[in-house]
Design a protein around this motif. Structure first.
Motif, PDB file in Angstrom:
ATOM      1  N   ILE A 105       9.017   8.659  -4.922  1.00  0.00           N
ATOM      2  CA  ILE A 105       7.724   9.202  -5.332  1.00  0.00           C
ATOM      3  C   ILE A 105       6.949   8.183  -6.165  1.00  0.00           C
ATOM      4  O   ILE A 105       5.724   8.057  -6.029  1.00  0.00           O
ATOM      5  CB  ILE A 105       7.912  10.521  -6.107  1.00  0.00           C
ATOM      6  CG1 ILE A 105       8.521  11.587  -5.193  1.00  0.00           C
ATOM      7  CG2 ILE A 105       6.581  11.012  -6.667  1.00  0.00           C
ATOM      8  CD1 ILE A 105       8.790  12.911  -5.870  1.00  0.00           C
ATOM      9  N   GLY A 106       7.647   7.449  -7.040  1.00  0.00           N
ATOM     10  CA  GLY A 106       6.979   6.413  -7.824  1.00  0.00           C
ATOM     11  C   GLY A 106       6.360   5.360  -6.936  1.00  0.00           C
ATOM     12  O   GLY A 106       5.210   4.940  -7.148  1.00  0.00           O
ATOM     13  N   TRP A 107       7.099   4.908  -5.915  1.00  0.00           N
ATOM     14  CA  TRP A 107       6.566   3.917  -4.984  1.00  0.00           C
ATOM     15  C   TRP A 107       5.403   4.492  -4.177  1.00  0.00           C
ATOM     16  O   TRP A 107       4.373   3.835  -4.004  1.00  0.00           O
ATOM     17  CB  TRP A 107       7.673   3.453  -4.039  1.00  0.00           C
ATOM     18  CG  TRP A 107       7.157   2.696  -2.850  1.00  0.00           C
ATOM     19  CD1 TRP A 107       6.810   1.366  -2.802  1.00  0.00           C
ATOM     20  CD2 TRP A 107       6.881   3.224  -1.546  1.00  0.00           C
ATOM     21  NE1 TRP A 107       6.354   1.033  -1.549  1.00  0.00           N
ATOM     22  CE2 TRP A 107       6.391   2.152  -0.752  1.00  0.00           C
ATOM     23  CE3 TRP A 107       7.024   4.483  -0.974  1.00  0.00           C
ATOM     24  CZ2 TRP A 107       6.028   2.321   0.577  1.00  0.00           C
ATOM     25  CZ3 TRP A 107       6.671   4.658   0.356  1.00  0.00           C
ATOM     26  CH2 TRP A 107       6.179   3.582   1.115  1.00  0.00           C
ATOM     27  N   TYR A 108       5.568   5.721  -3.696  1.00  0.00           N
ATOM     28  CA  TYR A 108       4.543   6.336  -2.852  1.00  0.00           C
ATOM     29  C   TYR A 108       3.221   6.494  -3.611  1.00  0.00           C
ATOM     30  O   TYR A 108       2.153   6.161  -3.078  1.00  0.00           O
ATOM     31  CB  TYR A 108       5.025   7.693  -2.357  1.00  0.00           C
ATOM     32  CG  TYR A 108       4.009   8.435  -1.532  1.00  0.00           C
ATOM     33  CD1 TYR A 108       3.804   8.131  -0.196  1.00  0.00           C
ATOM     34  CD2 TYR A 108       3.233   9.447  -2.104  1.00  0.00           C
ATOM     35  CE1 TYR A 108       2.865   8.804   0.560  1.00  0.00           C
ATOM     36  CE2 TYR A 108       2.287  10.125  -1.354  1.00  0.00           C
ATOM     37  CZ  TYR A 108       2.108   9.805  -0.021  1.00  0.00           C
ATOM     38  OH  TYR A 108       1.163  10.471   0.709  1.00  0.00           O
ATOM     39  N   CYS A 109       3.276   6.991  -4.837  1.00  0.00           N
ATOM     40  CA  CYS A 109       2.049   7.183  -5.620  1.00  0.00           C
ATOM     41  C   CYS A 109       1.429   5.844  -6.019  1.00  0.00           C
ATOM     42  O   CYS A 109       0.204   5.725  -6.094  1.00  0.00           O
ATOM     43  CB  CYS A 109       2.344   8.040  -6.847  1.00  0.00           C
ATOM     44  SG  CYS A 109       2.725   9.773  -6.459  1.00  0.00           S
TER      45      CYS A 109
ATOM     46  N   TYR B 210      -2.784   0.963  -4.967  1.00  0.00           N
ATOM     47  CA  TYR B 210      -2.625  -0.487  -4.957  1.00  0.00           C
ATOM     48  C   TYR B 210      -2.087  -0.969  -3.607  1.00  0.00           C
ATOM     49  O   TYR B 210      -1.355  -0.248  -2.939  1.00  0.00           O
ATOM     50  CB  TYR B 210      -1.662  -0.939  -6.059  1.00  0.00           C
ATOM     51  CG  TYR B 210      -2.220  -0.791  -7.460  1.00  0.00           C
ATOM     52  CD1 TYR B 210      -2.934  -1.829  -8.051  1.00  0.00           C
ATOM     53  CD2 TYR B 210      -2.029   0.379  -8.188  1.00  0.00           C
ATOM     54  CE1 TYR B 210      -3.447  -1.703  -9.335  1.00  0.00           C
ATOM     55  CE2 TYR B 210      -2.549   0.515  -9.464  1.00  0.00           C
ATOM     56  CZ  TYR B 210      -3.251  -0.531 -10.035  1.00  0.00           C
ATOM     57  OH  TYR B 210      -3.767  -0.392 -11.298  1.00  0.00           O
ATOM     58  N   PRO B 211      -2.434  -2.210  -3.217  1.00  0.00           N
ATOM     59  CA  PRO B 211      -1.906  -2.785  -1.975  1.00  0.00           C
ATOM     60  C   PRO B 211      -0.410  -3.082  -2.097  1.00  0.00           C
ATOM     61  O   PRO B 211       0.145  -3.050  -3.197  1.00  0.00           O
ATOM     62  CB  PRO B 211      -2.713  -4.087  -1.817  1.00  0.00           C
ATOM     63  CG  PRO B 211      -3.836  -3.990  -2.791  1.00  0.00           C
ATOM     64  CD  PRO B 211      -3.385  -3.101  -3.888  1.00  0.00           C
TER      65      PRO B 211
ATOM     66  N   HIS C  60      -2.484  -7.696  -6.827  1.00  0.00           N
ATOM     67  CA  HIS C  60      -2.736  -7.445  -8.247  1.00  0.00           C
ATOM     68  C   HIS C  60      -3.988  -6.620  -8.491  1.00  0.00           C
ATOM     69  O   HIS C  60      -4.257  -6.231  -9.619  1.00  0.00           O
ATOM     70  CB  HIS C  60      -2.842  -8.766  -8.995  1.00  0.00           C
ATOM     71  CG  HIS C  60      -3.921  -9.657  -8.482  1.00  0.00           C
ATOM     72  ND1 HIS C  60      -3.831 -10.303  -7.272  1.00  0.00           N
ATOM     73  CD2 HIS C  60      -5.122 -10.003  -9.004  1.00  0.00           C
ATOM     74  CE1 HIS C  60      -4.919 -11.014  -7.063  1.00  0.00           C
ATOM     75  NE2 HIS C  60      -5.729 -10.852  -8.106  1.00  0.00           N
ATOM     76  N   ARG C  61      -4.764  -6.353  -7.454  1.00  0.00           N
ATOM     77  CA  ARG C  61      -6.013  -5.608  -7.610  1.00  0.00           C
ATOM     78  C   ARG C  61      -5.898  -4.223  -7.002  1.00  0.00           C
ATOM     79  O   ARG C  61      -5.383  -4.065  -5.894  1.00  0.00           O
ATOM     80  CB  ARG C  61      -7.162  -6.353  -6.941  1.00  0.00           C
ATOM     81  CG  ARG C  61      -7.406  -7.718  -7.562  1.00  0.00           C
ATOM     82  CD  ARG C  61      -8.673  -8.314  -7.021  1.00  0.00           C
ATOM     83  NE  ARG C  61      -8.972  -9.569  -7.694  1.00  0.00           N
ATOM     84  CZ  ARG C  61     -10.143 -10.162  -7.673  1.00  0.00           C
ATOM     85  NH1 ARG C  61     -11.145  -9.603  -7.019  1.00  0.00           N
ATOM     86  NH2 ARG C  61     -10.329 -11.302  -8.302  1.00  0.00           N
TER      87      ARG C  61
END
Length: 345
Positions: A245-249, A254-255, A263-264
Motif C-alpha cells: 500500500i505504501g508503494w501503491y500510494c 510520483y513517477p 524526484h519530481r
C-alpha cells in the motif's frame, strides 16, 4: 545555497495566480476528504466486536504472558510511522527543494497510504478473528479446564475475564507491522527518488540514509513477536500489506524510481495558464528529438545544458534546449508514460 549533490534541485517557479490556487484547492479537496473519512472509519471499526475463532485450550502457542507494557506502544507507533516521515518530507520539500507542490504531493500520498493501510488492516482483523499468542492470559479460563470433547475446540465463552478479550482475537495481520512498513517504506521511496538512487553513479551515503527507515520498520515489526502480541505469520502478512500500500500510494503522486524525473511529483490536475500555449511547441520538439533532429542540426545532437549553468526548471520536452536529464531548459513539461511531471510548482 548550494544543495547536496545527492539531492535534485526543483528550481524556481513563476508565481501562481489566485485563480489557479483556488482551482487546485477545489480539485484536491476530495482527496483530503476521502483520507479523513478513511481515518474516521478506522476508529469506528476499532470499536466493533469482530469474529472470534474457536481455539484449542492446550495449544501452547496461545499460552504466552500478556505484556502490560509494549516495546512500541500506540503513541510511539504514531511518532514512527506518521510524525517522523512528515518531518522529513517537510525538511526536504521546503528546506532543501523549496517546493510547496512537492510538500503537498508527499504529505497527501503519505496520509492516504496510512489511512488505507489502517482501514484495511482493521477490516481483516475483524473478519479473521485469529487468537493472539497471549489469548489465554487475557481469557483466564478456569483451572483444569479442557476442550469440551476430544474432537471439538473451545470458544470465548470459557473466559472469566472479558476486558481484554475483544483485542485478543485480532492477531492477523499485525497492525504495527503494516503501519510501520507503510509509512517508512513510503518515506524510503520518497528519499530514494530525491537522491536519484537509480542514476547508476553510486554513492554509499544513499544506502545508509535509506537503511534507516527500512530498519525502523523491521524493528517495529519484530517487537510484536517479542511482546507476544502476534504470531510470525501475522507480522509477515502485515509487513507485506503495508509495503504494497505504501508503494501503491506513492506511485499515485510520483513517477517510478527508474525515471530521470523521479524526484519530481506529477503535475497538478489543473494545467498552468501558459501550458496550452507551450503544448504544441513541446510536441513539435519531441517529434524532432525522436527523429534525431533536435535544434535543427539533423544529426541527433542537441545542445546540452546543465542545471547549474541555466537553473533548469522544465520538464522532459522543453521549448528550446534539452538538459542532461531530459528536462527543458526554459519551462517545458516532462512526461512519464504520457503523464506530465511537475516542475516544482
Amino acid at each position: 545555497m548550494r544543495l547536496p549533490k545527492f539531492f535534485s534541485d526543483q528550481g524556481s517557479a513563476k508565481p501562481m495566480t489566485r485563480k489557479r490556487k483556488w482551482l487546485l484547492v477545489r480539485t484536491y479537496l476530495p482527496d483530503w476528504i476521502i483520507t479523513i473519512v478513511l481515518w474516521g472509519l478506522f476508529y469506528l471499526l476499532d470499536r466493533i466486536n469482530g469474529f472470534r475463532r474457536t481455539f484449542d485450550i492446550n495449544d501452547t502457542s496461545l499460552h504466552h504472558t500478556f505484556a502490560v507494557h509494549e516495546r512500541v506502544p500506540p503513541y510511539a507507533l504514531f511518532l514512527i510511522c506518521l510524525l517522523f516521515p512528515v518531518v522529513v518530507i517537510l525538511i526536504v520539500s521546503l528546506g532543501v527543494l523549496r517546493s510547496a507542490w512537492d510538500l503537498h504531493s508527499g504529505l497527501l500520498g503519505l496520509i492516504l497510504s496510512l489511512a488505507v493501510t489502517s482501514t484495511a488492516t482493521n477490516i481483516i482483523k475483524i473478519c479473521v478473528g485469529r487468537p493472539r499468542p497471549d489469548l489465554l492470559d487475557r481469557c483466564q479460563p478456569a483451572a483444569g479446564l479442557s476442550n469440551p470433547t476430544p474432537y471439538t475446540l473451545s470458544s470465548s465463552s470459557i473466559c472469566t475475564r472479558t476486558d481484554l478479550l475483544n483485542d485478543g482475537f485480532r492477531s492477523f495481520p499485525s497492525g504495527h507491522a503494516s503501519l510501520s512498513f507503510c509509512g517508512l517504506i513510503y518515506l524510503t521511496f520518497y528519499l530514494a527518488a530525491k537522491m536519484k538512487i537509480s542514476n547508476k553513479r553510486g554513492l554509499s551515503i544513499k544506502t545508509w540514509i535509506l537503511l534507516a527507515p527500512i530498519s525502523g520498520a523491521v524493528l517495529v515489526a519484530v517487537s510484536r513477536s517479542m511482546d507476544y502480541r502476534h504470531h510470525a505469520t501475522d507480522i509477515i502478512a502485515g509487513s507485506i500489506l503495508g509495503f504494497f500500500i505504501g508503494w501503491y500510494c506513492y506511485r499515485q503522486y510520483y513517477p517510478p524510481l527508474s525515471h530521470p524525473l523521479c524526484h519530481r511529483p506529477y503535475s497538478p490536475r489543473v494545467p498552468r495558464e501558459d501550458e496550452d500555449a507551450d503544448a504544441e511547441g513541446g510536441r513539435e520538439l519531441a517529434g524532432l528529438a525522436a527523429n534525431g533532429q533536435r535544434n535543427g542540426n539533423g544529426n541527433g545532437m542537441s545542445k546540452v545544458v546543465t542545471d547549474e549553468e541555466n537553473g533548469v526548471d522544465g520538464g522532459g520536452f522543453g521549448r528550446s534546449t534539452i538538459a542532461e536529464d531530459g528536462r527543458g531548459a526554459d519551462g517545458g513539461v516532462g512526461l512519464v508514460d504520457g503523464v506530465p511531471v511537475a516542475e516544482g510548482r
